[in-house]
Scaffold this motif. Structure first.
Motif, PDB file in Angstrom:
ATOM      1  N   GLY A   1       1.165  -1.513  -0.339  1.00 32.10           N
ATOM      2  CA  GLY A   1      -0.343   0.079   0.070  1.00 32.10           C
ATOM      3  C   GLY A   1       1.090   1.108   0.207  1.00 32.10           C
ATOM      4  O   GLY A   1       0.680   1.949  -0.406  1.00 32.10           O
ATOM      5  N   PHE A   2       2.293   1.276   0.632  1.00 36.97           N
ATOM      6  CA  PHE A   2       2.487   2.502   0.494  1.00 36.97           C
ATOM      7  C   PHE A   2       3.425   2.662  -0.444  1.00 36.97           C
ATOM      8  O   PHE A   2       3.159   3.427  -1.118  1.00 36.97           O
ATOM      9  CB  PHE A   2       3.875   2.145   1.845  1.00 36.97           C
ATOM     10  N   LEU A   3       3.981   1.989  -1.410  1.00 34.97           N
ATOM     11  CA  LEU A   3       4.363   1.879  -2.451  1.00 34.97           C
ATOM     12  C   LEU A   3       3.598   1.749  -3.624  1.00 34.97           C
ATOM     13  O   LEU A   3       3.578   2.589  -4.664  1.00 34.97           O
ATOM     14  CB  LEU A   3       5.830   0.751  -3.423  1.00 34.97           C
ATOM     15  N   LYS A   4       2.327   1.824  -3.471  1.00 32.33           N
ATOM     16  CA  LYS A   4       1.357   2.296  -4.280  1.00 32.33           C
ATOM     17  C   LYS A   4       1.075   3.139  -3.894  1.00 32.33           C
ATOM     18  O   LYS A   4       0.610   4.362  -4.910  1.00 32.33           O
ATOM     19  CB  LYS A   4       0.038   0.947  -4.414  1.00 32.33           C
ATOM     20  N   ASN A   5       0.978   3.987  -2.887  1.00 33.75           N
ATOM     21  CA  ASN A   5       0.549   4.901  -2.697  1.00 33.75           C
ATOM     22  C   ASN A   5       1.560   6.197  -2.642  1.00 33.75           C
ATOM     23  O   ASN A   5       1.531   7.900  -3.404  1.00 33.75           O
ATOM     24  CB  ASN A   5       0.044   5.346  -0.865  1.00 33.75           C
TER      25      ASN A   5
ATOM     26  N   ASN B   1       3.296   8.286  -7.985  1.00 36.37           N
ATOM     27  CA  ASN B   1       2.387   9.468  -9.135  1.00 36.37           C
ATOM     28  C   ASN B   1       3.514  10.160  -9.309  1.00 36.37           C
ATOM     29  O   ASN B   1       5.122   9.903  -8.906  1.00 36.37           O
ATOM     30  CB  ASN B   1       1.524  10.430  -8.004  1.00 36.37           C
ATOM     31  N   GLU B   2       3.106  11.476 -10.191  1.00 38.48           N
ATOM     32  CA  GLU B   2       4.082  12.017 -10.505  1.00 38.48           C
ATOM     33  C   GLU B   2       5.014  13.079  -9.545  1.00 38.48           C
ATOM     34  O   GLU B   2       5.785  13.941  -9.679  1.00 38.48           O
ATOM     35  CB  GLU B   2       3.166  13.124 -11.487  1.00 38.48           C
ATOM     36  N   ASN B   3       4.414  13.124  -8.378  1.00 32.09           N
ATOM     37  CA  ASN B   3       4.992  13.776  -7.385  1.00 32.09           C
ATOM     38  C   ASN B   3       6.127  13.314  -6.473  1.00 32.09           C
ATOM     39  O   ASN B   3       6.787  13.366  -5.333  1.00 32.09           O
ATOM     40  CB  ASN B   3       4.209  14.510  -5.868  1.00 32.09           C
ATOM     41  N   THR B   4       6.445  11.730  -7.186  1.00 33.81           N
ATOM     42  CA  THR B   4       7.609  11.181  -6.270  1.00 33.81           C
ATOM     43  C   THR B   4       9.075  11.127  -7.417  1.00 33.81           C
ATOM     44  O   THR B   4       9.441  10.770  -8.193  1.00 33.81           O
ATOM     45  CB  THR B   4       6.515   9.927  -5.860  1.00 33.81           C
ATOM     46  N   GLU B   5       9.707  11.556  -6.861  1.00 35.95           N
ATOM     47  CA  GLU B   5      11.193  11.735  -7.643  1.00 35.95           C
ATOM     48  C   GLU B   5      12.132   9.995  -7.134  1.00 35.95           C
ATOM     49  O   GLU B   5      12.289   9.687  -8.137  1.00 35.95           O
ATOM     50  CB  GLU B   5      11.894  12.809  -7.121  1.00 35.95           C
ATOM     51  N   ALA B   6      12.296   9.658  -6.238  1.00 35.19           N
ATOM     52  CA  ALA B   6      12.910   8.263  -5.718  1.00 35.19           C
ATOM     53  C   ALA B   6      12.807   7.847  -4.512  1.00 35.19           C
ATOM     54  O   ALA B   6      11.810   8.462  -3.524  1.00 35.19           O
ATOM     55  CB  ALA B   6      14.307   8.822  -5.264  1.00 35.19           C
TER      56      ALA B   6
ATOM     57  N   ALA C   1       4.239  -4.303  -6.829  1.00 35.21           N
ATOM     58  CA  ALA C   1       4.355  -2.425  -7.399  1.00 35.21           C
ATOM     59  C   ALA C   1       5.623  -1.955  -7.238  1.00 35.21           C
ATOM     60  O   ALA C   1       5.672  -0.750  -7.562  1.00 35.21           O
ATOM     61  CB  ALA C   1       3.879  -2.142  -5.286  1.00 35.21           C
ATOM     62  N   ILE C   2       7.053  -2.421  -6.877  1.00 34.32           N
ATOM     63  CA  ILE C   2       7.663  -1.797  -6.839  1.00 34.32           C
ATOM     64  C   ILE C   2       8.266  -1.404  -8.518  1.00 34.32           C
ATOM     65  O   ILE C   2       8.437  -0.519  -9.379  1.00 34.32           O
ATOM     66  CB  ILE C   2       8.765  -2.559  -6.388  1.00 34.32           C
ATOM     67  N   LEU C   3       8.108  -3.087  -9.694  1.00 36.08           N
ATOM     68  CA  LEU C   3       7.905  -2.653 -10.589  1.00 36.08           C
ATOM     69  C   LEU C   3       6.951  -1.431 -11.625  1.00 36.08           C
ATOM     70  O   LEU C   3       7.331  -0.433 -12.590  1.00 36.08           O
ATOM     71  CB  LEU C   3       7.288  -3.792 -11.488  1.00 36.08           C
ATOM     72  N   GLU C   4       5.953  -1.348 -10.568  1.00 36.21           N
ATOM     73  CA  GLU C   4       4.640   0.103 -11.208  1.00 36.21           C
ATOM     74  C   GLU C   4       5.572   1.170 -10.683  1.00 36.21           C
ATOM     75  O   GLU C   4       5.487   2.620 -11.526  1.00 36.21           O
ATOM     76  CB  GLU C   4       3.469  -0.072 -10.321  1.00 36.21           C
ATOM     77  N   LEU C   5       6.318   1.258  -9.783  1.00 34.10           N
ATOM     78  CA  LEU C   5       6.876   2.395  -9.333  1.00 34.10           C
ATOM     79  C   LEU C   5       8.258   3.091 -10.655  1.00 34.10           C
ATOM     80  O   LEU C   5       8.160   3.967 -11.054  1.00 34.10           O
ATOM     81  CB  LEU C   5       7.218   2.864  -8.332  1.00 34.10           C
ATOM     82  N   ILE C   6       9.013   2.392 -10.695  1.00 35.73           N
ATOM     83  CA  ILE C   6      10.074   1.999 -11.838  1.00 35.73           C
ATOM     84  C   ILE C   6       9.754   2.207 -13.400  1.00 35.73           C
ATOM     85  O   ILE C   6       9.870   2.681 -13.997  1.00 35.73           O
ATOM     86  CB  ILE C   6      11.414   0.609 -11.970  1.00 35.73           C
ATOM     87  N   GLU C   7       8.470   1.862 -13.539  1.00 36.30           N
ATOM     88  CA  GLU C   7       7.741   1.729 -14.570  1.00 36.30           C
ATOM     89  C   GLU C   7       7.416   3.106 -14.370  1.00 36.30           C
ATOM     90  O   GLU C   7       7.467   4.258 -15.969  1.00 36.30           O
ATOM     91  CB  GLU C   7       6.598   0.975 -15.448  1.00 36.30           C
ATOM     92  N   ALA C   8       6.584   3.966 -13.734  1.00 40.40           N
ATOM     93  CA  ALA C   8       6.133   5.473 -13.692  1.00 40.40           C
ATOM     94  C   ALA C   8       7.842   6.587 -14.070  1.00 40.40           C
ATOM     95  O   ALA C   8       7.444   7.688 -13.919  1.00 40.40           O
ATOM     96  CB  ALA C   8       5.472   5.480 -12.417  1.00 40.40           C
TER      97      ALA C   8
ATOM     98  N   LEU D   1      15.586  -6.736 -11.896  1.00 40.83           N
ATOM     99  CA  LEU D   1      14.483  -5.556 -11.793  1.00 40.83           C
ATOM    100  C   LEU D   1      14.053  -4.266 -11.924  1.00 40.83           C
ATOM    101  O   LEU D   1      13.157  -3.804 -12.163  1.00 40.83           O
ATOM    102  CB  LEU D   1      13.171  -6.273 -10.478  1.00 40.83           C
ATOM    103  N   GLY D   2      15.116  -3.406 -12.361  1.00 40.32           N
ATOM    104  CA  GLY D   2      15.520  -2.883 -12.823  1.00 40.32           C
ATOM    105  C   GLY D   2      15.928  -1.774 -11.424  1.00 40.32           C
ATOM    106  O   GLY D   2      15.643   0.075 -11.521  1.00 40.32           O
ATOM    107  N   MET D   3      16.003  -2.405 -10.213  1.00 41.11           N
ATOM    108  CA  MET D   3      16.361  -1.121  -8.777  1.00 41.11           C
ATOM    109  C   MET D   3      18.248  -1.094  -8.635  1.00 41.11           C
ATOM    110  O   MET D   3      18.826  -1.835  -9.828  1.00 41.11           O
ATOM    111  CB  MET D   3      16.161  -2.518  -7.517  1.00 41.11           C
ATOM    112  N   ILE D   4      18.156  -0.292  -7.904  1.00 45.03           N
ATOM    113  CA  ILE D   4      19.366   0.615  -8.096  1.00 45.03           C
ATOM    114  C   ILE D   4      20.203   0.081  -6.810  1.00 45.03           C
ATOM    115  O   ILE D   4      20.234   0.891  -5.905  1.00 45.03           O
ATOM    116  CB  ILE D   4      19.234   2.092  -8.091  1.00 45.03           C
TER     117      ILE D   4
END
Length: 249
Positions: free
Chosen positions: A28-32, A35-40, A68-75, A97-100
Motif C-alpha cells: 500500500g505504501f509503494l502504491k501510494n 505518482n507524479e510527485n515522487t522522485e525516488a 508495486a516496485i515495477l510499477e514505480l520504476i515504470e512510472a 528488476l530495475g532497482m539500483i
C-alpha cells in the motif's frame, strides 16, 4: 521539487504479529507514492527478513511487492536499495528488476541538502562478533559453499536463524543518544566531510537497523534519523526539497 522517500526494516516474511498484513501495508505504501510527485525511494535494508538468491532460484512469494516496485520504476521513480544484515545475499535479481543497488555510507545531494544514508549496521564501533559474522556472510567462498546446499534446507536454516534475532524476540533496543556508536561515527563523518568540502556539512543522516524511532541533532548542524521497523506500524521518512520529516502510512 518532487518528494524522496526512505523506508527500512519491513522484515517481510518474519513470523511476528501478522506477516500478511505487514506485506499488505508495504504494498500500500509503494502504491501510494507511485505518482507524479515522487522522485525516488530508498529502501534502506532488511526489507526482507531473510533473502538468499541462487543463480536460478529466488525466494517464493512477494509477487505484489515486486509488482508495486515495477510499477514505480515504470512510472519513472528511481528505486534504490541497500543490503541489510538480513537481506545481505542479494546478488543480481533486484538489479534485473530495475532497482539500483547502493553501498553504505552513500552520499547524495537531494535539492540543496546533503544526505548520508544506508542500513546503519557496522558503522562506528561494532562488536567483534558482529564484524566477524558480517565477514562470514560476505565471504565469496562461504557463499559458494552455501549455494551448494539444496534450497529447501538453506531456507529452513535461514528462517531458523531469523527467528532467533532480537526483533523476532521483540526485545527493544536501548538507544543511548549521542553516546551511541553510530551517533559518534556520524558526528565525526560530518566533520571530516566538512573539512574536505569547504565547510559543507552532511545535513541529514538516515539509517534503519536499530528498530527504534530516533531524531538526534549532532554536535554540528547535522541531524541523525533512525527509522523504526514495520512490525506494528508503517513508518517512513520523506524529503520535500526543504524539510525531512517522518510519517506513518
Amino acid at each position: 521539487m518532487k518528494n524522496t522517500y526512505f523506508v527500512s526494516d519491513v522484515h517481510l516474511g518474519l513470523k511476528v504479529n501478522d506477516p500478511a498484513d505487514r506485506e499488505k501495508r508495504f504494498v500500500g505504501f509503494l502504491k501510494n507514492i507511485c505518482n507524479e510527485n515522487t522522485e525516488a525511494v530508498y529502501l534502506l535494508g532488511d526489507i526482507w527478513d531473510f533473502w538468499y538468491e541462487y543463480k536460478y532460484v529466488v525466494p517464493k512469494g512477494y509477487v505484489r511487492v515486486f509488482a508495486a516496485i515495477l510499477e514505480l520504476i515504470e512510472a519513472g521513480v528511481k528505486v534504490y536499495f541497500f543490503e541489510g544484515n538480513h537481506d545481505v545475499w542479494s546478488y543480481h535479481y533486484f538489479e534485473e528488476l530495475g532497482m539500483i543497488k547502493l553501498k553504505q555510507p552513500h552520499i547524495v545531494k537531494i535539492g540543496d541538502a546533503v544526505f548520508c544514508i544506508g542500513h546503519g549496521d557496522n558503522l562506528g564501533k561494532t562488536k567483534a562478533g558482529y564484524k566477524f559474522m558480517m565477514w562470514v556472510w560476505h565471504n565469496k567462498v562461504l557463499q559458494t559453499l552455501f549455494s551448494a546446499i539444496h534450497p529447501r534446507l538453506a531456507f529452513k536454516l535461514g528462517y531458523s536463524w531469523s527467528k532467533k534475532n532480537r526483533l523476532a524476540r521483540q526485545e527493544d533496543y536501548i538507544f543511548i543518544g549521542k553516546g551511541e556508536p553510530i551517533a559518534q561515527w556520524a558526528d565525526k563523518f560530518s566533520k571530516d566531510y566538512a573539512d574536505a568540502h569547504e565547510g559543507q556539512i552532511i545535513d541529514f543522516f538516515v539509517f534503519g537497523h536499530y528498530h527504534c524511532d530516533i531524531l538526534l541533532r549532532l554536535d554540528g548542524e547535522s541531524e541523525l534519523y533512525i527509522l523504526k521497523d514495520w512490525i506494528e506500524k508503517s513508518p517512513y521518512a520523506v524529503f520535500d526539497g526543504t524539510n525531512l520529516y517522518k510519517e506513518y502510512l
